[in-house]
Write a protein that holds these residues in place. Structure first.
Motif, PDB file in Angstrom:
ATOM      1  N   ALA A  51       0.835  -1.052   0.026  1.00 25.94           N
ATOM      2  CA  ALA A  51       0.054   0.075  -0.148  1.00 25.94           C
ATOM      3  C   ALA A  51       0.830   1.180   0.129  1.00 25.94           C
ATOM      4  N   TYR A  53      -7.326   6.539   1.896  1.00 27.03           N
ATOM      5  CA  TYR A  53      -7.313   5.147   1.763  1.00 27.03           C
ATOM      6  C   TYR A  53      -7.435   4.227   3.136  1.00 27.03           C
ATOM      7  N   LEU A  89      -7.179   0.115   4.433  1.00 22.95           N
ATOM      8  CA  LEU A  89      -6.515  -0.984   4.204  1.00 22.95           C
ATOM      9  C   LEU A  89      -6.993  -2.029   5.430  1.00 22.95           C
ATOM     10  N   LEU A 105      -7.586  -2.957  -0.205  1.00 22.64           N
ATOM     11  CA  LEU A 105      -7.025  -1.613  -0.191  1.00 22.64           C
ATOM     12  C   LEU A 105      -8.125  -0.982  -1.057  1.00 22.64           C
TER      13      LEU A 105
END
Ligand code: SAM
Length: 188
Positions: A21, A125, A127, A183
């Protein structure tokens, strides 16, 4: 310079999905949810992320705070926090929650995910890596919470799924277990 802190302090390397990521996410304000003693937080901090690391284990947070203090790491803030509260209160560009959701109170997981989403900046983002229990592969471990097939994908409807799989993995004792790995990027 803090390169190699994980090995110096006997911590495992960062989770491989955090490493992946971080290849696409620019350094920003990041949250490590369920950080334990900080293998992922230390890795991210060395890449220039400003990291808040939270865990409900005081001993894990103490150890991370000790490393931060011994090494003069300026960009990690480690705090004891119960994720079940679902009250983050601050916005982040990146929230990582690796192999932690399955330890939460099942009745709080929807609220926790909703809070993560609300506290992610536009274009930011999330994750998540979490154990699953499915018809084909019932979870052999006794986690309080496991995801159903497709559950995480549904929860992130409207987000861009940069990575999503529900692959089968093998535990240390040889038992097979499905994990959801995601993700996702919030619309900008
Ligand atoms: C398997 S470890 C994963 C640690 C780290 N994310 C990693 O990838 O190495 C799960 C962590 O979640 C933490 N945890 C479990 N329940 C929690 C809760 N309700 N609030 C905060 N942390 C919690 C545990 O203390 C533990 O450090």
């Amino acid at each position: 310079m803090t390169v190699g802190l994980n090995s110096r302090y006997g911590l495992n390397p960062a989770h491989s999905e955090v490493v992946e990521a971080c290849k696409i996410i620019e350094p920003c304000n990041a949250l490590d949810m369920g950080s334990s003693n900080g293998r992922n937080a230390l890795y991210m901090s060395q890449l220039g992320f400003n990291v808040v690391a939270v865990d409900n284990s005081p001993s894990a947070i103490d150890m991370l705070q000790q490393i931060v203090s011994d090494e003069g790491v300026a960009n990690i803030k480690a705090q004891v926090y119960d994720i079940n509260n679902a009250g983050l209160g601050v916005d982040y560009g990146f929230i990582a929650c690796t192999v932690t959701l399955m330890f939460l109170d099942p009745a709080r997981v929807d609220a926790v995910i909703a809070d993560m989403q609300a506290r992610t900046l536009p274009g930011g983002y999330n994750l998540i890596i979490c154990a699953m229990s499915t018809e084909e592969h019932p979870c052999p471990a006794n986690f309080p919470f496991t995801l159903r097939a497709g559950q995480l994908r549904e929860a992130y409807e409207g987000w861009e799924l940069i990575k999503y799989n529900e692959d089968l993995g093998t535990m240390h004792n040889g038992a097979q277990l499905q994990f959801a790995t995601m993700l996702a990027r919030k619309p900008a």
